[in-house]
Design a protein around this motif. Structure first.
Motif, PDB file in Angstrom:
ATOM      1  N   LYS A  66       8.528   7.502  -1.376  1.00 40.38           N
ATOM      2  CA  LYS A  66      10.125   7.091  -1.389  1.00 40.38           C
ATOM      3  C   LYS A  66      11.394   7.477  -0.179  1.00 40.38           C
ATOM      4  CE  LYS A  66      12.209  12.008  -2.275  1.00 40.38           C
ATOM      5  NZ  LYS A  66      11.612  12.844  -1.655  1.00 40.38           N
TER       6      LYS A  66
ATOM      7  N   ASP B 134      12.363   9.979   2.879  1.00 42.83           N
ATOM      8  CA  ASP B 134      10.640  10.655   3.561  1.00 42.83           C
ATOM      9  C   ASP B 134      11.072  11.353   5.081  1.00 42.83           C
ATOM     10  OD1 ASP B 134      10.719  11.581   0.986  1.00 42.83           O
ATOM     11  OD2 ASP B 134       9.087  10.803   0.344  1.00 42.83           O
TER      12      ASP B 134
ATOM     13  N   SER C 188       3.160  -4.867  -1.448  1.00 46.47           N
ATOM     14  CA  SER C 188       3.738  -4.190  -2.553  1.00 46.47           C
ATOM     15  C   SER C 188       3.455  -2.970  -1.725  1.00 46.47           C
ATOM     16  CB  SER C 188       3.233  -4.321  -4.057  1.00 46.47           C
ATOM     17  OG  SER C 188       1.543  -3.665  -4.242  1.00 46.47           O
ATOM     18  N   ARG C 189       2.386  -2.562  -1.248  1.00 49.79           N
ATOM     19  CA  ARG C 189       1.937  -1.190  -0.421  1.00 49.79           C
ATOM     20  C   ARG C 189       2.089  -1.201   0.784  1.00 49.79           C
ATOM     21  NH1 ARG C 189      -4.365  -0.817  -0.722  1.00 49.79           N
ATOM     22  NH2 ARG C 189      -3.939   1.403   0.010  1.00 49.79           N
TER      23      ARG C 189
ATOM     24  N   ASP D 246       0.722   3.602   1.612  1.00 52.69           N
ATOM     25  CA  ASP D 246       0.546   4.625   1.046  1.00 52.69           C
ATOM     26  C   ASP D 246      -0.788   5.548   1.211  1.00 52.69           C
ATOM     27  OD1 ASP D 246      -0.868   2.326   0.726  1.00 52.69           O
ATOM     28  OD2 ASP D 246      -1.515   2.977  -1.724  1.00 52.69           O
TER      29      ASP D 246
ATOM     30  N   VAL E 197      10.845   0.825   0.313  1.00 56.96           N
ATOM     31  CA  VAL E 197       9.314   0.523   0.020  1.00 56.96           C
ATOM     32  C   VAL E 197       8.989   0.114  -1.028  1.00 56.96           C
ATOM     33  CG1 VAL E 197       8.894   3.485   0.439  1.00 56.96           C
ATOM     34  CG2 VAL E 197       9.476   2.887  -1.676  1.00 56.96           C
TER      35      VAL E 197
ATOM     36  N   PRO F   1       6.555  -2.682  -4.187  1.00 62.34           N
ATOM     37  CA  PRO F   1       6.377  -1.679  -5.750  1.00 62.34           C
ATOM     38  C   PRO F   1       4.819  -0.615  -5.954  1.00 62.34           C
ATOM     39  CG  PRO F   1       5.859  -4.233  -5.240  1.00 62.34           C
ATOM     40  CD  PRO F   1       6.855  -3.537  -4.049  1.00 62.34           C
ATOM     41  N   LYS F   2       4.195  -1.003  -5.594  1.00 61.18           N
ATOM     42  CA  LYS F   2       3.045  -0.126  -4.992  1.00 61.18           C
ATOM     43  C   LYS F   2       2.944   1.295  -4.620  1.00 61.18           C
ATOM     44  CE  LYS F   2       0.205  -3.988  -7.754  1.00 61.18           C
ATOM     45  NZ  LYS F   2      -1.009  -4.449  -7.149  1.00 61.18           N
ATOM     46  N   VAL F   3       3.655   1.236  -3.987  1.00 57.49           N
ATOM     47  CA  VAL F   3       4.247   3.085  -2.989  1.00 57.49           C
ATOM     48  C   VAL F   3       4.372   3.791  -3.894  1.00 57.49           C
ATOM     49  CG1 VAL F   3       4.348   3.782  -1.397  1.00 57.49           C
ATOM     50  CG2 VAL F   3       3.867   1.290  -0.900  1.00 57.49           C
ATOM     51  N   SER F   4       3.772   4.959  -4.308  1.00 57.57           N
ATOM     52  CA  SER F   4       3.797   6.359  -5.327  1.00 57.57           C
ATOM     53  C   SER F   4       4.191   7.320  -4.183  1.00 57.57           C
ATOM     54  CB  SER F   4       3.556   6.307  -6.204  1.00 57.57           C
ATOM     55  OG  SER F   4       1.735   6.242  -5.990  1.00 57.57           O
ATOM     56  N   THR F   5       3.802   7.281  -2.875  1.00 57.96           N
ATOM     57  CA  THR F   5       3.431   8.758  -2.648  1.00 57.96           C
ATOM     58  C   THR F   5       4.830   8.348  -1.809  1.00 57.96           C
ATOM     59  OG1 THR F   5       2.034   7.211  -0.966  1.00 57.96           O
ATOM     60  CG2 THR F   5       1.230   8.973  -2.086  1.00 57.96           C
TER      61      THR F   5
END
Length: 389
Positions: free
Chosen positions: A77, A80, A25-26, A149, A69, A71-75
């Motif tokens: 998109k 990028d 997820s990361r 992330d 990406v 699902p746990k990569v919020s930094t």
């Protein structure tokens, strides 16, 4: 996709391989726009790093565009533009919390392999043997980036790839090599190796306030490159380096010495070279440590020896007596790249340094096998090759 694969000693091939996919997820998947051949890739090419397997994808200097990406990569998109550090780091373990990303405790799934050789395992590294994680590298059209992330840095302006690509490895490595020297105004720094990392170490030492930097190599074009970075130079095939450094420092020796060469060093004395070359070929030692020995012997009493050249295992005839009796400090490490990304990106933006000066050749990914031979054999004054997938 196409990728440059290790096929055995002195053999790489660009082959069709499965596309990478999100496994955690990361994770992120990056479409690679620029990648490079590193001097430490030659240790793999020459067969001196253990636990390589036929078909392994090489490369640890790369950047590109995020195409997927977890699902746990919020930094990050999709879309990028990022540079990816070569050490893979979780960001949460004790080592990462202390900024020591290249010894992350969670990113090497094959830690047991490394522990047999090193006692404890360093982090995982892209494209650099199964002992260091078995991660497919970046000399390819796409790469999976674990802990996305934590590692990649976004490039949010129009800086071209060639100005920022080397944030992935060799610019931070040269910077860390100089930083470990605790440089003070007036210091004299000696750098062994005038390849790209050595050139960045020279430039970094001056940015940190060194008064003089002396660079040691044997190839005239590399010495000219070091001179353009501001260094005085010594050709070790023409002078006795220890005597020359004493003369240049009024008998005192350099305040700090940087080994930017590592395990496949060359020595001008045939008997010395044959001794370590034979032991290395027979796997009785994994290194040819001429530079490390010489740096220790050259450094002034109470000085610092900074080791950023790659070593893989065991070496012979280490001058421990000189190190101990003369109060030397030995510092080393694979670069903690994530620590330096933002500060060095800012220096590039401000114009303090333009890392693209090390590039001598640009090739397509398909030309990687030819590039490896050129780089290894110093053909056409080959200094640094950038590959475009």
């Amino acid at each position: 996709m196409k990728a440059n694969c290790w096929m055995g000693r002195n053999t790489v091939e660009v082959r069709e391989v499965p596309d990478p996919r999100i496994l955690n997820s990361r994770d992120a998947v990056v479409r690679i726009t620029s990648t490079a051949i590193c001097g430490s890739d030659l240790h793999l090419y020459d067969g001196y790093i253990p636990t390589m397997k036929k078909g392994d994808i090489l490369g640890h200097e790369f950047m590109g565009e995020v195409v997927e990406v977890g699902p746990k990569v919020s930094t990050l998109k999709v879309g990028d533009r990022v540079v990816v550090p070569f050490p893979i780091a979780c960001g949460a373990c004790t080592s990462c919390q202390h900024g020591m990303y290249s010894v992350c405790e969670n990113s090497n799934p094959n830690a047991g392999m490394a522990e047999k050789l090193m006692g404890h395992a360093p982090s995982g590294i892209f494209g650099y043997s199964h002992m260091l994680g078995g991660y497919p590298g970046g000399q390819a059209q796409y790469a999976r980036v674990p802990f996305a992330d934590v590692g990649p840095i976004k490039i949010e302006d129009d800086l071209p790839d060639e100005k920022v690509l080397f944030l992935s490895d060799i610019l931070p490595t040269g910077w860390m090599g100089a930083e470990m020297c605790d440089i003070k105004p007036g210091d004299t720094i000696a750098v062994w190796g005038a390849g790209p990392v050595g050139q960045f170490a020279v430039a970094s030492a001056y940015l940190m306030g060194a008064d003089r930097v002396i660079c040691i190599d044997r190839f005239p074009y590399r010495l000219r490159n070091a001179e353009r970075a501001g260094a005085e130079t010594l050709n070790y095939e023409e002078v006795d380096v220890l005597d020359a450094l004493r003369d240049m420092t009024a008998g005192r020796g350099p305040d700090a010495c940087i080994d930017a060469v590592g395990m496949e060093a060359h020595h001008p004395v045939p008997a010395m070279y044959a001794y370590d070359r034979a032991k290395q070929a027979a796997r009785l030692e994994t290194e040819r440590p001429y530079v490390l020995r010489e740096a220790i012997m050259a450094c002034r009493n109470g000085g610092i020896v900074s080791v950023i050249g790659v070593y893989g295992g065991m070496l012979d005839k280490f001058p421990m007596g000189s190190l101990m009796n003369r109060s030397l400090t030995l510092r080393s490490g694979q670069c903690h790249v994530q620590r330096y990304l933002k500060p060095l990106l800012n220096k590039i933006r401000k114009g303090d340094i333009d890392p693209s000066f090390v590039i001598s050749h640009r090739m397509r990914l398909e030309d990687a096998p030819r590039g490896f031979e050129m780089f290894k054999n110093k053909v056409d004054d080959c200094n640094k090759i950038v590959l475009t997938p």
